[in-house]
Design an enzyme around this catalytic site. Structure first.
Site, PDB file in Angstrom:
ATOM      1  N   GLU A   1      34.935  44.386  32.649  1.00  0.00           N
ATOM      2  CA  GLU A   1      34.547  43.916  33.986  1.00  0.00           C
ATOM      3  C   GLU A   1      33.360  44.766  34.417  1.00  0.00           C
ATOM      4  O   GLU A   1      33.526  45.895  34.887  1.00  0.00           O
ATOM      5  CB  GLU A   1      35.714  44.048  34.971  1.00  0.00           C
TER       6      GLU A   1
ATOM      7  N   CYS B   1      31.577  44.466  43.089  1.00  0.00           N
ATOM      8  CA  CYS B   1      30.825  43.798  42.024  1.00  0.00           C
ATOM      9  C   CYS B   1      30.547  42.346  42.398  1.00  0.00           C
ATOM     10  O   CYS B   1      29.623  41.727  41.866  1.00  0.00           O
ATOM     11  CB  CYS B   1      31.560  43.899  40.693  1.00  0.00           C
TER      12      CYS B   1
ATOM     13  N   VAL C   1      27.511  51.340  30.547  1.00  0.00           N
ATOM     14  CA  VAL C   1      28.681  52.028  30.004  1.00  0.00           C
ATOM     15  C   VAL C   1      29.582  51.041  29.271  1.00  0.00           C
ATOM     16  O   VAL C   1      30.137  51.342  28.211  1.00  0.00           O
ATOM     17  CB  VAL C   1      29.464  52.735  31.127  1.00  0.00           C
TER      18      VAL C   1
ATOM     19  N   GLY D   1      33.348  48.959  35.171  1.00  0.00           N
ATOM     20  CA  GLY D   1      32.246  49.879  35.434  1.00  0.00           C
ATOM     21  C   GLY D   1      30.917  49.189  35.230  1.00  0.00           C
ATOM     22  O   GLY D   1      30.802  47.965  35.331  1.00  0.00           O
TER      23      GLY D   1
END
Length: 548
Positions: free
Chosen positions: A301, A335, A283, A279
Site C-alpha cells: 500500500e 494516501c 521504500v 509506506g
C-alpha cells in the site's frame, strides 16, 4: 540495507522533530518546555496501560528493547510525551521463535474459534475507543473526530472478520473424470505474516491486516511507525490481553525499531511468508525486491495522488464538501487525500471561488481542541516539504489562491491549507507531498479529465462529481479511471472496510480490508479426490501399459 530514506518513510517519519533551520531557531522557552515529559498532562495514557517509559518488544511477553530510545511527541507543540525503547534484529528473532512455538496450535483451531478471539479484541477496542482515539490524535496530529473514527474503523474490521470466520468458503469444482471430486481448500500460511505500518493511520491499518490474518489462522509480527510508537504499544496491549487470556500469547508479536535494521531483518527472513507494507513508493519498491527474491508474498500500500473531477452538471454543494474534507482532512496526510482538483470550464470560476471561501473558514489549531478542522503536520520534515512544494509549484507557473504559509508564530508543525492554480501539465502535479496542498486545474470535458487523472504514476483513489449517467459508466468502466478506488459523487478520501482497499501502478497493487482480500493471507489448495475403483486421466489420456 534499508537506507536512511527507508528509515524515515517506512517507519512513518523521521524521529528528529526539532524545528528546522528554515523556520529559525527554537526559542529557549520552547526548548525548556520540550525537555520534560508531558505524560502526566494526559490521563488517558495510563488508562491504556502506557507509562513514561515503555518496552518496545512483545515476543510472547513484554520485553525491554535493547535498541535506541524513541521519543513520542505532540506535533502541536513538539513537547515530549513518553519514550519507547526499541528492539533489535536479535529481538526480531525472539518474536519469530515465539510465533514458531504458537503456530501449530493456532492454525489447528476451528476458524470460528479464531473469529471469537477477534471478537474479543473488537470488544476491548470498543471499551477503550475514547482513550485510544485521543492518543491517536495526540501522537499523530489528526483531529479528535478522525482519531475516534480510526478506532471505529478498527472495531468495524474486527466485526467484519468475525463474520468472515463463518464464510471462508472454497469452491466445489466439477471434475471431468468419473468418480472424482474436486474442491478448493484454504489453509493458514505455512510461514508468518509481517505487518509494517505507517504513521498516518497507526491503528486502523494494523487491524485491517491483523483482524483478517488472525481469522485466517496466521501468526504475525508488527512493526509500527517509530514516531507513533505509543499507539503501536497501546494497540498491541489490547491484542496481547486477549491472546494471553486464551493461552496464545505468542501468536501476535510486535517489535518497534528502525527500518534499516529491524525492518530489514523482518522483510528478509525466509520464515516470514507474507509482508504487508504501508509506506512510500520508493521504500515499497525495495520491500518488493527483497520479498520477491525469496518468492514470498507481499501486500503493498504505497503512494497516492488522488484526483477529483467536477463537471458542469455536478451538485456543487456536495462537491465543495467532498473536496474540502478530502484535501484538508488529516492535514492532507492520507494516501487518499485530494491532491488534484479538475473543474470543468463552465463552472470553474464560481466553484473555485466557493472552495477558496470554504478554506478561509477552516479552523487550524490544537488537534484535541473542539472545533479544530486542521491539526498540525506530523513533524518538521513535513513542514519543510510543504514549504518547498509551494515554491516548486510557483516556479512551474502556479498561483496561490489561498493559504501557502508556514505558521511559525506558534510552537508545533502548523501550516495553512493551500490551493494553487496550476497548468494541467505542471510536473508538480505528478508528485505526492504529504501536506494540505491542492492543485486546481481547468478542464474542457470528461475525456481530458480522465486522461489527466490517469497521467500520474500513482493509481490509488479518484472521484467524479456529475449527474450524467453516461459519464458515470464511462468513468467506472474500462476506459475510465485507472485507480483502485473509483468514486462517484463522493470525494476520493474515506474508504469503507467492506471493499478491498488499494491501488494500481506505483501504489503497489495490494489490497487490504474487505471483499476477497482475505485470500492473500491463506494458502489455496486444489484437491482432487478419486472415490472410484478406476484411474481415468484428465484430457482423455490413455497411459495403460500392456503386459508382455
Amino acid at each position: 540495507m534499508l537506507n536512511s530514506a527507508v528509515r524515515r518513510v517506512s517507519t512513518g517519519a523521521t524521529r528528529i522533530i526539532a524545528p528546522s533551520a528554515f523556520l529559525g531557531a527554537p526559542t529557549a522557552s520552547l526548548m525548556r518546555f520540550a525537555s520534560s515529559l508531558a505524560f502526566d498532562k494526559y490521563p488517558f495514557l495510563s488508562t491504556l496501560g502506557l507509562a513514561k517509559n515503555n518496552p518496545g518488544v512483545f515476543a510472547g511477553k513484554w520485553t525491554e528493547g535493547k535498541g535506541e530510545v524513541f521519543t513520542s511527541r505532540n506535533p502541536a507543540t513538539n513537547e515530549e510525551i513518553a519514550t519507547i525503547t526499541a528492539g533489535t534484529p536479535e529481538q526480531v528473532e525472539s518474536c519469530i521463535e515465539a510465533m514458531d512455538a504458537a503456530k501449530a496450535k493456532f492454525a489447528a483451531m476451528p476458524v470460528p474459534a479464531r473469529g471469537e478471539l477477534v471478537r474479543q479484541i473488537g470488544e476491548r477496542l470498543r471499551e477503550r475507543k475514547a482513550e485510544l482515539g485521543a492518543l491517536i490524535s495526540l501522537e499523530m496530529g489528526k483531529i479528535t473526530a478522525e482519531g475516534l473514527g480510526e478506532v471505529q474503523e478498527a472495531i468495524d474490521i474486527c466485526e467484519y472478520a468475525v463474520g468472515l470466520s463463518r464464510m471462508l468458503n472454497g469452491s466445489v469444482i466439477p471434475s471431468e473424470r468419473p468418480g472424482h471430486f474436486m474442491m478448493e481448500r484454504w489453509n493458514p500460511l505455512k510461514g508468518h505474516v509481517a505487518i509494517i505500518s505507517a504513521f498516518n493511520f497507526p491503528c486502523a491499518v494494523f487491524f485491517w491486516n491483523a483482524a483478517i490474518s488472525l481469522v485466517c489462522g496466521n501468526t504475525q509480527i508488527w512493526k509500527g511507525a517509530d514516531s507513533t510508537s505509543l499507539v503501536t504499544v497501546a494497540c498491541q496491549k489490547i491484542v496481547e490481553e486477549v491472546m494471553t487470556k486464551n493461552g496464545l500469547a505468542g501468536v501476535a508479536t510486535m517489535v518497534q525499531g528502525p527500518g534499516a535494521t529491524v525492518g530489514e531483518k523482518i522483510i528478509s527472513d525466509k520464515r516470514v511468508e507474507l509482508v504487508s507494507f504501508t509506506g512510500s513508493t520508493g521504500v515499497g519498491r525495495h520491500v518488493s525486491e527483497v520479498v520477491s527474491k525469496r518468492f514470498a508474498k507481499k501486500i503493498l500500500e504505497l503512494g497516492g495522488n488522488g484526483a477529483m473531477i467536477v463537471m458542469d452538471d455536478a451538485n456543487q454543494k456536495l462537491a465543495i464538501r467532498g473536496a474540502l474534507f478530502a484535501a484538508v482532512g488529516t492535514a492532507g496526510q492520507r494516501c487518499t487525500s485530494l491532491r488534484r482538483l479538475l473543474v470543468q470550464e463552465g463552472i470553474y470560476d464560481s466553484f473555485v471561488s466557493s472552495l477558496v471561501a470554504a478554506y478561509k473558514g477552516v479552523k487550524i489549531g490544537d488537534q484535541l481542541a473542539e472545533g479544530t478542522l486542521c491539526g498540525p503536520l506530523h513533524n518538521q520534515a513535513a513542514v519543510k516539504k510543504y514549504a518547498e512544494g509551494i515554491e516548486r509549484a510557483k516556479q512551474q507557473g502556479g498561483k496561490v489562491l489561498v493559504g501557502g504559509k508556514v505558521l511559525s508564530d506558534r510552537p508545533g508543525n502548523f501550516v495553512e491549507p493551500t490551493i494553487i492554480e496550476v497548468p494541467s501539465d505542471a510536473p508538480c502535479t505528478h508528485e505526492e507531498i504529504f501536506a494540505p496542498i491542492l492543485y486546481v486545474m481547468k478542464i474542457k470535458d470528461l475525456t481530458q479529465a480522465i486522461a489527466l487523472n490517469n497521467s500520474v504514476p500513482q493509481g490509488l483513489s479518484s472521484s467524479l462529481f456529475t449527474t450524467n449517467q453516461q459519464a458515470i459508466f464511462e468513468w467506472t468502466g474500462s476506459a475510465g479511471s485507472d485507480c483502485g478506488i473509483v468514486n462517484v459523487n463522493i470525494g476520493p478520501s474515506g474508504a469503507e472496510i467492506g471493499g478491498a482497499f488499494g491501488g494500481e501502478k506505483e501504489t503497489g497493487g495490494g489490497r487490504e480490508s474487505g471483499s476477497d482480500a482475505w485470500k492473500q493471507y491463506m494458502r489455496r489448495s486444489t484437491c482432487t479426490i478419486n472415490h472410484s475403483t478406476d484411474l481415468p486421466l484428465a484430457q482423455g489420456i490413455n497411459f495403460d501399459v500392456q503386459a508382455p
